[in-house]
Write a protein that holds these residues in place. Structure first.
Motif, PDB file in Angstrom:
ATOM      1  N   GLN A   1       0.836  -1.208   0.000  1.00 41.57           N
ATOM      2  CA  GLN A   1       0.000   0.000   0.000  1.00 41.57           C
ATOM      3  C   GLN A   1       0.869   1.257   0.000  1.00 41.57           C
ATOM      4  O   GLN A   1       0.591   2.217  -0.715  1.00 41.57           O
ATOM      5  CB  GLN A   1      -0.940   0.003   1.212  1.00 41.57           C
ATOM      6  CG  GLN A   1      -2.072  -0.984   1.125  1.00 41.57           C
ATOM      7  CD  GLN A   1      -3.051  -0.621   0.023  1.00 41.57           C
ATOM      8  OE1 GLN A   1      -3.319   0.545  -0.237  1.00 41.57           O
ATOM      9  NE2 GLN A   1      -3.580  -1.637  -0.634  1.00 41.57           N
ATOM     10  N   SER A   2       1.910   1.240   0.794  1.00 43.77           N
ATOM     11  CA  SER A   2       2.818   2.382   0.849  1.00 43.77           C
ATOM     12  C   SER A   2       3.495   2.611  -0.503  1.00 43.77           C
ATOM     13  O   SER A   2       3.594   3.741  -0.975  1.00 43.77           O
ATOM     14  CB  SER A   2       3.871   2.150   1.942  1.00 43.77           C
ATOM     15  OG  SER A   2       4.782   3.209   1.970  1.00 43.77           O
ATOM     16  N   ALA A   3       3.938   1.531  -1.123  1.00 44.58           N
ATOM     17  CA  ALA A   3       4.583   1.648  -2.435  1.00 44.58           C
ATOM     18  C   ALA A   3       3.591   2.157  -3.481  1.00 44.58           C
ATOM     19  O   ALA A   3       3.949   2.988  -4.326  1.00 44.58           O
ATOM     20  CB  ALA A   3       5.170   0.302  -2.854  1.00 44.58           C
ATOM     21  N   LYS A   4       2.351   1.677  -3.435  1.00 46.94           N
ATOM     22  CA  LYS A   4       1.338   2.161  -4.378  1.00 46.94           C
ATOM     23  C   LYS A   4       1.082   3.651  -4.169  1.00 46.94           C
ATOM     24  O   LYS A   4       0.954   4.406  -5.139  1.00 46.94           O
ATOM     25  CB  LYS A   4       0.044   1.354  -4.221  1.00 46.94           C
ATOM     26  CG  LYS A   4       0.144  -0.040  -4.818  1.00 46.94           C
ATOM     27  CD  LYS A   4      -1.004  -0.960  -4.458  1.00 46.94           C
ATOM     28  CE  LYS A   4      -2.368  -0.443  -4.703  1.00 46.94           C
ATOM     29  NZ  LYS A   4      -3.425  -1.396  -4.336  1.00 46.94           N
ATOM     30  N   ASN A   5       1.033   4.084  -2.919  1.00 47.44           N
ATOM     31  CA  ASN A   5       0.864   5.515  -2.636  1.00 47.44           C
ATOM     32  C   ASN A   5       2.057   6.324  -3.155  1.00 47.44           C
ATOM     33  O   ASN A   5       1.879   7.409  -3.715  1.00 47.44           O
ATOM     34  CB  ASN A   5       0.681   5.756  -1.139  1.00 47.44           C
ATOM     35  CG  ASN A   5      -0.655   5.275  -0.631  1.00 47.44           C
ATOM     36  OD1 ASN A   5      -1.620   5.163  -1.375  1.00 47.44           O
ATOM     37  ND2 ASN A   5      -0.709   4.968   0.646  1.00 47.44           N
ATOM     38  N   ASP A   6       3.258   5.789  -2.961  1.00 47.56           N
ATOM     39  CA  ASP A   6       4.459   6.471  -3.459  1.00 47.56           C
ATOM     40  C   ASP A   6       4.417   6.614  -4.978  1.00 47.56           C
ATOM     41  O   ASP A   6       4.801   7.650  -5.528  1.00 47.56           O
ATOM     42  CB  ASP A   6       5.726   5.725  -3.043  1.00 47.56           C
ATOM     43  CG  ASP A   6       6.024   5.842  -1.555  1.00 47.56           C
ATOM     44  OD1 ASP A   6       5.420   6.699  -0.878  1.00 47.56           O
ATOM     45  OD2 ASP A   6       6.861   5.056  -1.067  1.00 47.56           O
ATOM     46  N   ILE A   7       3.956   5.581  -5.655  1.00 47.62           N
ATOM     47  CA  ILE A   7       3.865   5.641  -7.114  1.00 47.62           C
ATOM     48  C   ILE A   7       2.829   6.676  -7.551  1.00 47.62           C
ATOM     49  O   ILE A   7       3.065   7.440  -8.487  1.00 47.62           O
ATOM     50  CB  ILE A   7       3.569   4.246  -7.700  1.00 47.62           C
ATOM     51  CG1 ILE A   7       4.818   3.368  -7.564  1.00 47.62           C
ATOM     52  CG2 ILE A   7       3.115   4.345  -9.161  1.00 47.62           C
ATOM     53  CD1 ILE A   7       4.612   1.923  -7.938  1.00 47.62           C
ATOM     54  N   GLN A   8       1.691   6.731  -6.862  1.00 45.73           N
ATOM     55  CA  GLN A   8       0.683   7.751  -7.194  1.00 45.73           C
ATOM     56  C   GLN A   8       1.260   9.145  -6.967  1.00 45.73           C
ATOM     57  O   GLN A   8       1.024  10.054  -7.766  1.00 45.73           O
ATOM     58  CB  GLN A   8      -0.590   7.559  -6.373  1.00 45.73           C
ATOM     59  CG  GLN A   8      -1.398   6.361  -6.794  1.00 45.73           C
ATOM     60  CD  GLN A   8      -2.029   6.508  -8.166  1.00 45.73           C
ATOM     61  OE1 GLN A   8      -1.427   7.003  -9.117  1.00 45.73           O
ATOM     62  NE2 GLN A   8      -3.247   6.054  -8.289  1.00 45.73           N
ATOM     63  N   ASN A   9       2.003   9.319  -5.886  1.00 46.85           N
ATOM     64  CA  ASN A   9       2.645  10.622  -5.631  1.00 46.85           C
ATOM     65  C   ASN A   9       3.651  10.967  -6.718  1.00 46.85           C
ATOM     66  O   ASN A   9       3.776  12.126  -7.106  1.00 46.85           O
ATOM     67  CB  ASN A   9       3.323  10.628  -4.263  1.00 46.85           C
ATOM     68  CG  ASN A   9       2.317  10.598  -3.133  1.00 46.85           C
ATOM     69  OD1 ASN A   9       1.172  11.009  -3.285  1.00 46.85           O
ATOM     70  ND2 ASN A   9       2.744  10.095  -1.969  1.00 46.85           N
TER      71      ASN A   9
END
Length: 121
Positions: free
Chosen positions: A105-113
């Motif tokens: 989830q954290s990595a997915k959020n980082d990618i969206q950012n």
């Protein structure tokens, strides 16, 4: 990474469309024209190389999350807020599962950012 991550087969297109719907990038509240344009972009494989690579990374994480859910629960239908399986057993996931899902989830959020920071759309 192999060529399969950058391919534009019909299966890949369907996965990207499904993913865009599941993440809210294509929604029923969008105008019909916006929905069509977003879908056409997916089908045409348009966008910058950066966008395609970033979206591929996000899609890969999404698929990994689904495989982890299937490995732990035999289904990918998991309530991530309550971390309980949607079945009669309602097993509590263990700490390893929780940590894995949090990392993804954290990595997915980082990618969206990253998409937002570099204005990739």
């Amino acid at each position: 990474m192999g060529e399969k991550y950058w391919s534009n087969t019909e299966t890949d297109q369907k996965k990207r469309l499904k993913h865009k719907k599941s993440t809210g990038e294509i929604t029923s509240s969008m105008s019909t024209q916006q929905q069509i344009q977003s879908a056409v972009n997916v089908l045409m494989g348009s966008g910058t190389k950066d966008l395609r690579v970033v979206e591929s990374a996000y899609d890969t994480l999404f698929e990994l999350e689904q495989r982890i859910n299937t490995s732990y629960f035999g289904s990918n239908k998991v309530d991530l807020l309550n971390l309980k399986q949607h079945s009669s057993s309602n097993k509590e996931p263990n700490d390893v599962y929780k940590d894995l899902i949090n990392i993804i989830q954290s990595a997915k959020n980082d990618i969206q950012n990253l998409k937002n920071r570099y204005n990739l759309s």
